[in-house]
Write a protein that holds these residues in place. Structure first.
Motif, short mmCIF file in Angstrom:
data_model
loop_
_atom_site.label_atom_id
_atom_site.label_comp_id
_atom_site.label_asym_id
_atom_site.label_seq_id
_atom_site.Cartn_x
_atom_site.Cartn_y
_atom_site.Cartn_z
N GLY A 173 0.77 -1.40 -0.01
CA GLY A 173 0.38 0.17 0.05
C GLY A 173 0.96 1.12 -0.38
O GLY A 173 1.70 1.74 -0.16
N GLU A 174 0.33 2.07 1.09
CA GLU A 174 1.49 3.53 0.61
C GLU A 174 2.76 3.45 1.96
O GLU A 174 2.10 3.33 2.92
CB GLU A 174 -0.28 4.48 1.18
CG GLU A 174 0.72 6.03 1.33
CD GLU A 174 -0.34 7.04 1.71
OE1 GLU A 174 -0.26 8.17 1.75
OE2 GLU A 174 -1.36 6.95 1.94
N SER A 175 3.12 3.48 0.91
CA SER A 175 5.15 3.63 1.66
C SER A 175 5.68 4.64 2.22
O SER A 175 6.13 4.52 3.12
CB SER A 175 6.29 2.51 0.87
OG SER A 175 5.30 1.13 0.76
N ILE A 176 4.91 6.09 1.22
CA ILE A 176 5.28 6.96 1.99
C ILE A 176 4.09 8.32 1.30
O ILE A 176 4.03 8.38 0.80
CB ILE A 176 6.62 7.68 0.61
CG1 ILE A 176 8.29 6.47 1.13
CG2 ILE A 176 7.29 8.76 0.82
CD1 ILE A 176 9.25 6.97 -0.20
N ARG A 177 4.56 9.03 2.73
CA ARG A 177 3.21 9.98 2.34
C ARG A 177 4.46 11.32 2.70
O ARG A 177 4.70 11.40 3.72
CB ARG A 177 2.17 10.35 3.09
CG ARG A 177 1.09 11.25 3.24
CD ARG A 177 0.39 11.41 3.51
NE ARG A 177 -0.98 9.81 3.47
CZ ARG A 177 -1.92 9.76 4.12
NH1 ARG A 177 -2.74 10.51 4.75
NH2 ARG A 177 -2.61 8.60 3.00
N LEU A 178 4.23 12.26 1.20
CA LEU A 178 4.18 13.74 1.93
C LEU A 178 2.96 14.32 2.12
O LEU A 178 2.77 14.36 1.24
CB LEU A 178 5.70 14.10 0.60
CG LEU A 178 6.13 13.47 0.40
CD1 LEU A 178 7.10 14.15 -1.04
CD2 LEU A 178 7.12 13.98 1.51
#
Length: 533
Positions: free
Chosen positions: A286-291
């Motif tokens: 799924g979402e591994s990095i979020r800015l």
């Protein structure tokens, strides 16, 4: 004579006239008719009565085939006035499911009616080390870390206090001098070189031969430096704290939060992996990095002026550079899409910029357009044999072009005898049909009034004579159906008409020759008779 007749208005309003009522002239409207009014009824209009009372009746267009119709419905039967009746599909019979109520024509959501508490919104609560979910189970939380106060640290309840550095060997000291003897408080004494001259600096008082530290005498508030050595956190001139309760040793790496963050000896940091192969190596689904910010951005800076960046704003998601560098998308090292930094032009399959805003380097197939609803696809392809532009349609055949443009711009339709079936000669009478057509000049309703006129036929009229040459299309916005014309097919009809006309000319020529021969024979016989006389 010559003097105008001046009439008093007699109280008339604007637009009224004076009328004789048998005794006097009085104002009145100018639309009540008179004995001299003569009305002529047009098509579809009937006028009855006598002046000044006329009855004008709209008798309508008596052609019932083009009238406005009225729709009516009874049960499941839809009827058009002066027309036919069709049966409408049966109305669906809706059955209410769990949580739905149908009353009359109203469908209401009455919530989750299955009384299953296991799929409801739940609340979490904690008591001691037990975590409980409403209408659910209870789990024991792991025991918290058991901290032991080291030297200079006091733990009372949940409060950790710094009680100072208890090691007297690394404290701030006081210097004193007696003659050439320099002494440090609680330390040793050294003999100073003869003739040394000392000048008091900031925080130092030099009175006679005594050097005094007048600075910050509180040793507990000095600026310190932190350093990390393995799992040991050190403070300069202070103590060392073992971070083992927070950091779990994994070989030569360190991990945190259940061994999910690792720092290898090579300086690589891993999240979710204990042997990172890059400076930052992340594994996960799924979402591994979020800015997260108003304009989140990732910058890339190399040896050039840069940087390049990937950025999101409220209006767009952009991959950009601040110099003339190109932007490449290269699956398997191939130039799939290249945006050129100098011109902004886009190339597909080619890294070399083109004068065109969009250029495609064809390697196998060409440019394909497929309709998502019908599955119909068109392909535009440059022939590797002769450079023709070939058009393909999957409904016609995967490998057969439906049309070809030669390099000189000439359009050529596919016409090979081997690709045709149900072949028959065009029936006679084309000349007569062609003579009934009405060539027109016109403008389209969407064109301006000063646009050049076009030349052609009305599709409805052409359909009555040559229905094979008329097709249809649908306006994708209004969904109305309109007609179009195959003007290329008219060339075939024209040739057929020329052939029929030539056949007639040949027959007339033969007939003329026969008449000429008969005339010459009669002329010769008359000459013979004259000679005999």
């Amino acid at each position: 004579l010559g003097n105008p007749l001046d009439l008093a208005p007699q109280g008339a309003n604007d637009g009224e006239v004076l009328k004789w009522n048998g005794a006097a002239w009085v104002p009145g409207p100018d639309n009540s008719g008179g004995t001299g009014d003569v009305y002529n009824e047009g098509v579809g209009i009937d006028i009855t009565g006598t002046a000044p009372n006329f009855l004008i009746t709209n008798t309508g267009d008596l052609d019932i085939t083009n009238e406005l119709q009225t729709l009516s419905i009874m049960g499941n039967q839809l009827t058009i006035s002066d027309g036919n009746t069709i049966d409408l599909p049966a109305v669906p019979n809706y059955i209410e499911g769990a949580g739905i109520d149908i009353t009359g024509n109203v469908i209401s959501n009455i919530g989750d009616a299955d009384n299953n508490p296991n799929n409801e919104l739940q609340l979490l609560s904690v008591n001691g080390n037990q975590l409980t979910i409403t209408n659910g189970n209870t789990v024991d939380l792991p025991a918290g870390a058991n901290y032991v106060g080291g030297a200079g640290i006091n733990i009372a309840g949940n409060t950790i206090s710094n009680t100072g550095d208890l090691n007297a060997t690394n404290e701030l000291q006081t210097l004193s001098i007696n003659g050439d003897q320099l002494t440090i408080l609680n330390g040793n004494t050294v003999t100073l070189p003869t003739g040394t001259t000392y000048t008091a600096g900031n925080g130092i008082d030099l009175t006679n031969d005594v050097i005094t530290n007048t600075g910050d005498l509180d040793a507990t508030n000095e600026l310190q430096a932190l350093s990390l050595n393995g799992a040991e956190l050190e403070i300069s001139n202070g103590n060392t704290v073992d971070l083992t309760p927070l950091l779990t040793m994994v070989g030569d790496d360190w991990g945190n939060n259940g061994d999910h963050i690792f720092n290898s000896n090579a300086g690589n940091v891993g999240i979710g992996i204990n042997n990172p192969a890059a400076r930052l190596h992340i594994t996960g689904n799924g979402e591994s990095i979020r800015l997260q910010s108003a304009t989140p951005s990732i910058g890339f800076s190399g040896a050039g002026p840069g940087p390049a960046f990937v950025r999101q704003t409220a209006q767009m998601f952009s991959m950009s550079t601040s110099d003339v560098s190109n932007i490449h998308i290269q699956p398997n090292g191939l130039n799939a899409i290249v945006a050129h930094g100098l011109t902004g032009h886009v190339s597909i399959g080619n890294a070399i910029p083109s004068p065109a805003a969009l250029s495609v380097l064809q390697k196998a197939g060409g440019i394909s357009l497929t309709n998502n609803n019908s599955g119909t696809s068109w392909e535009f392809s440059a022939s590797p044999v002769n450079g023709n532009l070939e058009l393909f349609n999957n409904n016609f055949g995967a490998g057969l072009p439906v049309g070809i443009f030669a390099p000189n711009g000439q359009y050529m339709a596919v016409s090979d005898r081997r690709l045709k079936t149900d072949v028959s000669l065009l029936s006679s009478g084309a000349l007569g049909k062609l003579m009934t057509l009405k060539p027109m000049t016109y403008r389209y309703v969407t064109e301006k009034a000063d646009a050049s006129k076009s030349i052609g036929f009305m599709a409805q009229e052409l359909q009555e004579v040559f229905p094979e040459l008329v097709g249809s299309f649908v306006d994708r916005e209004t969904h109305k159906e309109y007609m179009n014309v195959n003007y290329n097919g008219l060339t075939v009809v024209a040739i057929k008409s020329i052939q029929e006309q030539q056949t007639e000319l040949n027959a007339l020529k033969k007939e003329n020759e026969e008449l000429k021969a008969k005339f010459q024979s009669l002329e010769a016989r008359l000459l013979q008779l004259e000679n005999k006389q």
